[in-house]
Design a protein around this motif. Structure first.
Motif, PDB file in Angstrom:
ATOM      1  N   VAL A  43       0.856  -1.179   0.000  1.00  0.00           N
ATOM      2  CA  VAL A  43       0.000   0.000   0.000  1.00  0.00           C
ATOM      3  C   VAL A  43       0.895   1.232   0.000  1.00  0.00           C
ATOM      4  N   ILE A  44       0.690   2.104  -0.961  1.00  0.00           N
ATOM      5  CA  ILE A  44       1.405   3.375  -1.000  1.00  0.00           C
ATOM      6  C   ILE A  44       0.450   4.450  -0.491  1.00  0.00           C
ATOM      7  N   GLY A  45       0.800   5.046   0.626  1.00  0.00           N
ATOM      8  CA  GLY A  45      -0.050   6.066   1.236  1.00  0.00           C
ATOM      9  C   GLY A  45      -0.493   5.668   2.627  1.00  0.00           C
TER      10      GLY A  45
ATOM     11  N   VAL B  18       9.331   6.079  -5.029  1.00  0.00           N
ATOM     12  CA  VAL B  18       9.825   6.988  -6.063  1.00  0.00           C
ATOM     13  C   VAL B  18       9.665   6.418  -7.464  1.00  0.00           C
ATOM     14  N   SER B  19       9.463   5.106  -7.571  1.00  0.00           N
ATOM     15  CA  SER B  19       9.204   4.486  -8.870  1.00  0.00           C
ATOM     16  C   SER B  19       8.505   3.160  -8.637  1.00  0.00           C
TER      17      SER B  19
ATOM     18  N   VAL C  25      11.655   2.334  -2.978  1.00  0.00           N
ATOM     19  CA  VAL C  25      11.263   3.174  -1.842  1.00  0.00           C
ATOM     20  C   VAL C  25      12.502   3.849  -1.264  1.00  0.00           C
ATOM     21  N   ARG C  26      12.415   5.149  -1.094  1.00  0.00           N
ATOM     22  CA  ARG C  26      13.531   5.913  -0.527  1.00  0.00           C
ATOM     23  C   ARG C  26      13.225   6.300   0.916  1.00  0.00           C
ATOM     24  N   ASP C  27      14.161   6.011   1.797  1.00  0.00           N
ATOM     25  CA  ASP C  27      14.072   6.403   3.207  1.00  0.00           C
ATOM     26  C   ASP C  27      14.426   7.889   3.294  1.00  0.00           C
TER      27      ASP C  27
ATOM     28  N   TRP D 103      -2.336  13.005  -3.555  1.00  0.00           N
ATOM     29  CA  TRP D 103      -1.175  12.645  -4.367  1.00  0.00           C
ATOM     30  C   TRP D 103      -1.477  11.468  -5.316  1.00  0.00           C
ATOM     31  N   VAL D 104      -2.731  11.028  -5.363  1.00  0.00           N
ATOM     32  CA  VAL D 104      -3.102   9.859  -6.161  1.00  0.00           C
ATOM     33  C   VAL D 104      -2.656   9.994  -7.612  1.00  0.00           C
ATOM     34  N   ASP D 105      -2.921  11.148  -8.227  1.00  0.00           N
ATOM     35  CA  ASP D 105      -2.568  11.300  -9.638  1.00  0.00           C
ATOM     36  C   ASP D 105      -1.063  11.308  -9.855  1.00  0.00           C
ATOM     37  N   ALA D 106      -0.299  11.816  -8.879  1.00  0.00           N
ATOM     38  CA  ALA D 106       1.165  11.799  -8.999  1.00  0.00           C
ATOM     39  C   ALA D 106       1.679  10.368  -9.025  1.00  0.00           C
ATOM     40  N   VAL D 107       1.127   9.493  -8.198  1.00  0.00           N
ATOM     41  CA  VAL D 107       1.550   8.088  -8.191  1.00  0.00           C
ATOM     42  C   VAL D 107       1.067   7.381  -9.450  1.00  0.00           C
ATOM     43  N   ARG D 108      -0.120   7.717  -9.926  1.00  0.00           N
ATOM     44  CA  ARG D 108      -0.586   7.121 -11.175  1.00  0.00           C
ATOM     45  C   ARG D 108       0.345   7.456 -12.332  1.00  0.00           C
ATOM     46  N   ARG D 109       0.938   8.650 -12.305  1.00  0.00           N
ATOM     47  CA  ARG D 109       1.874   9.025 -13.382  1.00  0.00           C
ATOM     48  C   ARG D 109       3.190   8.279 -13.292  1.00  0.00           C
ATOM     49  N   LEU D 110       3.517   7.706 -12.131  1.00  0.00           N
ATOM     50  CA  LEU D 110       4.681   6.814 -12.059  1.00  0.00           C
ATOM     51  C   LEU D 110       4.426   5.554 -12.876  1.00  0.00           C
ATOM     52  N   ASP D 111       3.165   5.180 -12.975  1.00  0.00           N
ATOM     53  CA  ASP D 111       2.769   3.994 -13.747  1.00  0.00           C
ATOM     54  C   ASP D 111       2.571   4.342 -15.220  1.00  0.00           C
ATOM     55  N   ALA D 112       1.859   5.433 -15.483  1.00  0.00           N
ATOM     56  CA  ALA D 112       1.564   5.857 -16.852  1.00  0.00           C
ATOM     57  C   ALA D 112       1.681   7.374 -16.906  1.00  0.00           C
ATOM     58  N   PRO D 113       2.794   7.905 -17.416  1.00  0.00           N
ATOM     59  CA  PRO D 113       3.023   9.356 -17.406  1.00  0.00           C
ATOM     60  C   PRO D 113       1.912  10.169 -18.060  1.00  0.00           C
ATOM     61  N   ASP D 114       1.164   9.566 -18.981  1.00  0.00           N
ATOM     62  CA  ASP D 114       0.102  10.299 -19.677  1.00  0.00           C
ATOM     63  C   ASP D 114      -1.282  10.028 -19.084  1.00  0.00           C
ATOM     64  N   ALA D 115      -1.348   9.477 -17.875  1.00  0.00           N
ATOM     65  CA  ALA D 115      -2.641   9.153 -17.260  1.00  0.00           C
ATOM     66  C   ALA D 115      -3.475  10.410 -17.050  1.00  0.00           C
ATOM     67  N   ASP D 116      -4.742  10.333 -17.445  1.00  0.00           N
ATOM     68  CA  ASP D 116      -5.644  11.457 -17.216  1.00  0.00           C
ATOM     69  C   ASP D 116      -5.899  11.609 -15.720  1.00  0.00           C
TER      70      ASP D 116
END
Length: 544
Positions: free
Chosen positions: A10-12, A181-182, A195-197, A218-231
């Motif tokens: 779980v991230i968050g 971070v990725s 994951v960065r400490d 921050w949900v959309d920021a993490v989604r962009r780690l998966d797909a940079p063009d995510a709406d």
């Protein structure tokens, strides 16, 4: 968690992420959670601190949300009695108001109906004189009547913490100040994260069969780690609050108001364990980073003007503000052009092409039900991946959170007094820690110096600083003063005079050197400065 794969990452670490980790761990899944700040340090700890059915959502005909929230209110009153308390609300009706008396009366009956008539108490309708007897500070001009109804108030930061601790007790691995971070995609599917400490500067890889994005604003920021063009999924709106001396308002109940400025429903709320009331909230579109959001002069003036319109003798000014807080609501982006207050508070679960599960939207009140729904999806994914039996839902609606094991709070208070605590201290400890108040007093028994008050005139003890480190996963000065003890909000000076001594205690407990201690104090003073920035802005507006 970096040594062997987990079933779920779980991230968050806000209220939703904590509830997901708790539900998953109780099902027997190997669960891990990472949070880039302190647990609950985002929106979850800067809310209006209400556990409510959502009376105002009836105007939007969102009956499903009110029904679900009313049920979850009952659950939280049961499993976290020390943190979630019934609270009576008075909703005055004035001649010419946006919400007329007939509409409010119908709404209150429907509110009780959707709670299956199992709210704390049924609502009552009060005439003008009865309303003024309950709240004599209310404006008399044009007052017609009022509805008296019931919801609940919580300590939002500590509700997150209790949920997170429950997850850890069930076997979840949880880490604060650990930023994803990725995302790992070895076969094109999301299989973990790098994951960065943020305190130790180390970077680790956490491998997982399923990854969930529960990052709130921050949900959309993490989604962009998966797909940079995510709406984008979200529409972010700001909710700001101010705390003022309660004696200026004189309110004894929570009071529900419709702002004369824009018609928005807002609240004036008494704050337990303090001599303050707080006023909130705003609801405005915001494009600032969730890390930088704060209450501005415009927010403060709006809230004070709205309250003064209903409490004319208060004459509140920015100089009366003791503390401010603000956060971003992670609302689902609507299709149409709706006003912020009209945007749905429902939640949505999405799955990307690479398998990242994201949960967005929702309310503090409904976090447990949201988590249950999402972990059902996780369970189905795990069954499809390796054929394991589908784990049954755990009884999260019945299992008490840490500190909530007993409903006899008065018995706990009596026991604390018998151990030598004053009545005020006993009530503070039980209201904060529930059945774990005894653990704080055990520290005092071992070291009598820990029985001293951190701030003169306040009930918080030095033992609570030690308890925060040993049992509540506090690792920074702000963790303690802001989210564990709330001295940041409950003292006019934001506990700045005590911050150095608290930092000394933490340095001894956590092994900080002089440089780290100085960094912690400087970071805390920066938070204080940001929370007070509105005052400088108000002065500038006055010159203009």
């Amino acid at each position: 968690m970096a040594h062997e794969p987990v079933d779920l990452l779980v991230i968050g670490g806000g209220i939703t992420g904590a509830a997901i980790a708790r539900d998953a761990a109780l099902r027997g899944f190997r669960a891990a959670l990472v949070e880039k700040g302190d647990f609950g340090s985002g929106t979850s700890s800067v809310s209006s601190r209400l556990i409510h059915g959502g009376l105002r959502y009836l105007e939007q005909y969102d009956l499903h949300l009110v029904l679900e929230a009313s049920r979850e209110r009952r659950v939280l009153l049961r499993i976290a009695r020390h943190l979630v308390h019934p609270l009576p609300f008075l909703f005055p009706v004035y001649r010419g108001a946006r919400v007329p008396a007939w509409k409010l009366r119908c709404g209150l009956w429907l509110y009780d109906l959707l709670a299956a008539f199992r709210n704390v108490r049924l609502h009552r309708w009060l005439g003008r004189q009865a309303t003024l007897r309950l709240e004599p500070g209310l404006r008399e001009r044009d007052l017609r009547a009022a509805g008296l109804y019931y919801d609940a108030q919580t300590d939002d930061a500590r509700l997150v913490l209790a949920t997170m601790r429950s997850a850890a007790q069930a076997g979840a691995l949880v880490a604060s100040y650990a930023e994803a971070v990725s995302l790992l995609k070895p076969d094109g599917l999301v299989r973990g994260a790098t994951v960065r400490d943020l305190l130790g500067e180390e970077t680790r890889v956490v491998r997982a069969l399923v990854v969930v994005n529960a990052c709130g604003p921050w949900v959309d920021a993490v989604r962009r780690l998966d797909a940079p063009d995510a709406d984008p999924l979200l529409r972010l709106t700001k909710g700001a609050h101010v705390a003022v001396p309660r004696q200026r308002l004189g309110n004894t109940h929570a009071v529900t108001l419709t702002s004369p400025i824009d018609g928005r429903v807002m609240f004036v709320l008494p704050w337990a364990d303090s001599d303050q009331s707080y006023i909130g909230t705003t609801d405005t579109d915001e494009d600032v980073s969730p890390d930088e959001v704060r209450a501005t002069a415009e927010d403060v003036i709006y809230l004070l003007r709205s309250a003064n319109a209903f409490f004319p003798q208060a004459r509140l000014s920015p100089n009366d503000v003791v503390a401010t807080w603000a956060g971003l609501r992670a609302l689902l982006r609507p299709d149409g052009n709706l006003a912020p207050s009209q945007v749905s508070r429902e939640h949505r679960i999405t799955e990307s092409a690479s398998g990242l599960l994201t949960i967005a939207g929702g309310k503090l009140t409904t976090h447990r039900a949201m988590a249950q729904e999402l972990v059902d999806r996780v369970a189905a994914r795990l069954r499809a991946l390796d054929g394991r039996p589908r784990a049954p839902r755990p009884p999260t609606h019945r299992l008490p959170l840490p500190g909530g094991e007993t409903t006899d709070l008065e018995g706990l208070i009596k026991a604390a007094v018998e151990r030598g605590a004053s009545d005020a201290t006993a009530r503070h400890l039980v209201g904060t820690y529930g059945s774990e108040a005894a653990a704080v007093l055990n520290l005092v028994d071992k070291d009598r110096a820990l029985g001293g008050r951190i701030v003169a005139g306040r009930p918080e003890l030095w033992a609570e600083v030690v308890h925060a480190v040993e049992r509540e996963m506090a690792v920074r000065l702000s963790d303690v003063l802001v989210r564990r003890l709330h001295l940041f909000y409950k003292t006019r000076d934001q506990a700045v005079p005590a911050s150095s001594a608290v930092a000394d205690r933490l340095a001894a407990a956590l092994g900080w050197d002089g440089a780290r201690r100085a960094e912690e104090v400087a970071a805390y003073l920066h938070l204080v400065k940001r929370s007070r920035a509105f005052a400088t802005e108000v002065a500038t507006l006055g010159k203009d």
